[in-house]
Write a protein that holds these residues in place. Structure first.
Motif, mmCIF file in Angstrom:
data_model
loop_
_atom_site.group_PDB
_atom_site.id
_atom_site.type_symbol
_atom_site.label_atom_id
_atom_site.label_comp_id
_atom_site.label_asym_id
_atom_site.label_seq_id
_atom_site.Cartn_x
_atom_site.Cartn_y
_atom_site.Cartn_z
ATOM 1 N N SER A 1 0.842 -1.194 0.000
ATOM 2 C CA SER A 1 0.000 0.000 0.000
ATOM 3 C C SER A 1 0.884 1.253 0.000
ATOM 4 O O SER A 1 2.075 1.186 0.269
ATOM 5 C CB SER A 1 -0.922 0.017 1.211
ATOM 6 O OG SER A 1 -0.179 0.024 2.391
ATOM 7 N N GLN A 2 0.278 2.340 -0.306
ATOM 8 C CA GLN A 2 1.019 3.593 -0.423
ATOM 9 C C GLN A 2 1.440 4.118 0.941
ATOM 10 O O GLN A 2 0.705 3.997 1.924
ATOM 11 C CB GLN A 2 0.120 4.616 -1.110
ATOM 12 C CG GLN A 2 0.810 5.874 -1.528
ATOM 13 C CD GLN A 2 -0.099 6.742 -2.380
ATOM 14 O OE1 GLN A 2 -1.312 6.601 -2.366
ATOM 15 N NE2 GLN A 2 0.486 7.636 -3.145
ATOM 16 N N SER A 25 6.150 10.073 -1.611
ATOM 17 C CA SER A 25 5.223 8.948 -1.698
ATOM 18 C C SER A 25 5.893 7.736 -2.340
ATOM 19 O O SER A 25 6.748 7.873 -3.207
ATOM 20 C CB SER A 25 4.008 9.350 -2.524
ATOM 21 O OG SER A 25 3.194 8.224 -2.799
ATOM 22 N N LYS A 27 4.196 5.701 -4.125
ATOM 23 C CA LYS A 27 3.472 5.495 -5.387
ATOM 24 C C LYS A 27 3.072 6.845 -5.969
ATOM 25 O O LYS A 27 3.149 7.870 -5.283
ATOM 26 C CB LYS A 27 2.208 4.664 -5.151
ATOM 27 C CG LYS A 27 2.446 3.245 -4.695
ATOM 28 C CD LYS A 27 1.120 2.524 -4.540
ATOM 29 C CE LYS A 27 1.327 1.101 -4.038
ATOM 30 N NZ LYS A 27 0.021 0.394 -3.865
ATOM 31 N N LEU A 29 0.964 9.891 -6.795
ATOM 32 C CA LEU A 29 -0.091 10.538 -6.025
ATOM 33 C C LEU A 29 -1.240 10.971 -6.925
ATOM 34 O O LEU A 29 -1.032 11.610 -7.940
ATOM 35 C CB LEU A 29 0.490 11.752 -5.291
ATOM 36 C CG LEU A 29 1.521 11.448 -4.197
ATOM 37 C CD1 LEU A 29 2.356 12.669 -3.879
ATOM 38 C CD2 LEU A 29 0.812 10.945 -2.954
ATOM 39 N N TYR A 30 -2.448 10.644 -6.517
ATOM 40 C CA TYR A 30 -3.621 11.122 -7.245
ATOM 41 C C TYR A 30 -4.051 12.479 -6.751
ATOM 42 O O TYR A 30 -4.733 13.221 -7.431
ATOM 43 C CB TYR A 30 -4.761 10.118 -7.123
ATOM 44 C CG TYR A 30 -4.520 8.867 -7.929
ATOM 45 C CD1 TYR A 30 -3.850 7.786 -7.381
ATOM 46 C CD2 TYR A 30 -4.957 8.777 -9.247
ATOM 47 C CE1 TYR A 30 -3.606 6.652 -8.122
ATOM 48 C CE2 TYR A 30 -4.724 7.642 -9.993
ATOM 49 C CZ TYR A 30 -4.048 6.574 -9.432
ATOM 50 O OH TYR A 30 -3.809 5.451 -10.165
ATOM 51 N N GLN A 70 5.235 12.235 -7.181
ATOM 52 C CA GLN A 70 5.611 11.377 -6.068
ATOM 53 C C GLN A 70 6.261 12.152 -4.926
ATOM 54 O O GLN A 70 6.555 11.577 -3.891
ATOM 55 C CB GLN A 70 6.553 10.258 -6.534
ATOM 56 C CG GLN A 70 5.835 9.160 -7.305
ATOM 57 C CD GLN A 70 6.691 7.928 -7.476
ATOM 58 O OE1 GLN A 70 7.405 7.813 -8.470
ATOM 59 N NE2 GLN A 70 6.628 7.019 -6.533
ATOM 60 N N GLU A 93 -5.779 7.438 -1.739
ATOM 61 C CA GLU A 93 -5.415 6.279 -2.557
ATOM 62 C C GLU A 93 -6.683 5.563 -2.988
ATOM 63 O O GLU A 93 -7.495 5.192 -2.130
ATOM 64 C CB GLU A 93 -4.542 5.338 -1.733
ATOM 65 C CG GLU A 93 -4.027 4.124 -2.487
ATOM 66 C CD GLU A 93 -3.165 3.227 -1.616
ATOM 67 O OE1 GLU A 93 -3.038 3.509 -0.409
ATOM 68 O OE2 GLU A 93 -2.645 2.243 -2.147
ATOM 69 N N ARG A 95 -9.404 2.835 -3.899
ATOM 70 C CA ARG A 95 -9.652 1.436 -3.582
ATOM 71 C C ARG A 95 -10.352 0.785 -4.768
ATOM 72 O O ARG A 95 -10.919 1.461 -5.609
ATOM 73 C CB ARG A 95 -10.572 1.322 -2.365
ATOM 74 C CG ARG A 95 -9.988 1.717 -1.030
ATOM 75 C CD ARG A 95 -10.917 1.231 0.088
ATOM 76 N NE ARG A 95 -10.435 1.597 1.394
ATOM 77 C CZ ARG A 95 -10.827 2.686 2.044
ATOM 78 N NH1 ARG A 95 -11.690 3.509 1.505
ATOM 79 N NH2 ARG A 95 -10.346 2.946 3.254
ATOM 80 N N TYR A 100 -12.075 5.877 -1.637
ATOM 81 C CA TYR A 100 -10.685 6.299 -1.452
ATOM 82 C C TYR A 100 -10.229 6.045 -0.026
ATOM 83 O O TYR A 100 -10.970 6.213 0.922
ATOM 84 C CB TYR A 100 -10.532 7.782 -1.784
ATOM 85 C CG TYR A 100 -10.704 8.072 -3.238
ATOM 86 C CD1 TYR A 100 -11.966 8.382 -3.748
ATOM 87 C CD2 TYR A 100 -9.631 8.001 -4.116
ATOM 88 C CE1 TYR A 100 -12.138 8.623 -5.094
ATOM 89 C CE2 TYR A 100 -9.806 8.246 -5.468
ATOM 90 C CZ TYR A 100 -11.066 8.551 -5.944
ATOM 91 O OH TYR A 100 -11.242 8.787 -7.280
ATOM 92 N N ARG B 97 -13.011 12.362 -3.283
ATOM 93 C CA ARG B 97 -11.564 12.533 -3.318
ATOM 94 C C ARG B 97 -11.222 14.009 -3.079
ATOM 95 O O ARG B 97 -10.562 14.657 -3.848
ATOM 96 C CB ARG B 97 -10.993 12.078 -4.659
ATOM 97 C CG ARG B 97 -9.518 11.712 -4.588
ATOM 98 C CD ARG B 97 -8.985 11.323 -5.935
ATOM 99 N NE ARG B 97 -8.784 12.497 -6.790
ATOM 100 C CZ ARG B 97 -8.443 12.415 -8.067
ATOM 101 N NH1 ARG B 97 -8.330 11.240 -8.640
ATOM 102 N NH2 ARG B 97 -8.263 13.489 -8.780
#
Lengths: 114, 111
Positions: A1-2, A25, A27, A29-30, A70, A93, A95, A100, B97
């Motif tokens: 996981s992140q 991060s 991973k 990042l959104y 990142q 993150e 799911r 999220y 989000r």
């Protein structure tokens, strides 16, 4: 996981000095959020960054998100005692369920000496 | 605007006692969360809810139960308090989000 790693863990600066806090991060990042927390209080939302290379400013605080999404940095110019507190970065993150999961760094404790 | 309101702000319990922490939000958010914050550990998710009538476990759910009977309220219960549950508890809500909105926290001490 992140995971989100913040540095430094703590920082003491003289009033008027500039400083930078980093958030890295594991991973892509959104979305990256910066919060500030004063002792005994909740987290106050500062800024959100979503696009690679994005930069936002509010008063003397500037946050940037790198092109690869990142790493983010929070820069305070001419620090003041009112900037003291704990700064946390957070990310959402996704799911598999379409919801999220929010994760947070462990925080950077900032003290500004008058 | 009230935002996210947590009650109580402080509480001292004896080991084995039970209590309920209340979180109320007035922003019509679908998602609500309970975290605990401990020195050096950051924020850890206890339970969360993606809508009225739903709940799910976070990363540290043991010893806690939650309920979301109304969209605006998210309750966190401790059935038999233990000293390891001494912490600061934060509730948060969001519409998706988007950044979470946090309450001011509940400082809980278990003796």
């Amino acid at each position: 996981s992140q995971e989100l790693e913040q540095s430094p863990q703590s920082l003491i600066v003289q009033e008027g000095k500039n400083l930078t806090i980093n958030c890295t991060s594991s991973k892509t990042l959104y979305g990256l959020y910066w919060y500030k927390q004063k002792y005994g209080e909740g987290l106050i939302f500062l800024m959100m960054l979503q696009k690679g290379g994005e930069e936002k400013s509010h008063e003397k605080i500037t946050a940037k998100l790198d092109e690869k999404k990142q790493q983010s940095s929070l820069h305070i110019t001419a620090s003041q005692p009112s900037h003291a507190g704990i700064y946390l970065c957070g990310a959402a993150e996704p799911r598999n369920s379409g919801t999220y999961k929010y994760i947070f760094g462990t925080g950077t404790r900032l003290k500004v000496l008058a | 605007n009230a935002g996210v309101t947590q009650t109580p702000k402080f509480r001292v319990l004896k080991t084995g006692q039970s209590m309920t922490l209340l979180c109320a939000q007035d922003m019509n958010h679908e998602y609500m969360y309970w975290y605990r914050q401990d020195p050096g550990m950051g924020l850890r998710l206890i339970h969360y809810s993606v809508g009225e009538g739903t709940t799910a476990k976070g990363e540290v759910p043991d010893g806690y139960n939650v309920s979301r009977l109304k969209k605006q309220n998210f309750l966190l219960g401790l059935e038999s308090a233990a000293p390891s549950q001494t912490s600061v508890y934060f509730c948060a809500s969001t519409s998706g989000r988007q950044p979470q909105h946090f309450g001011d926290g509940t400082r809980l001490s278990i003796l």
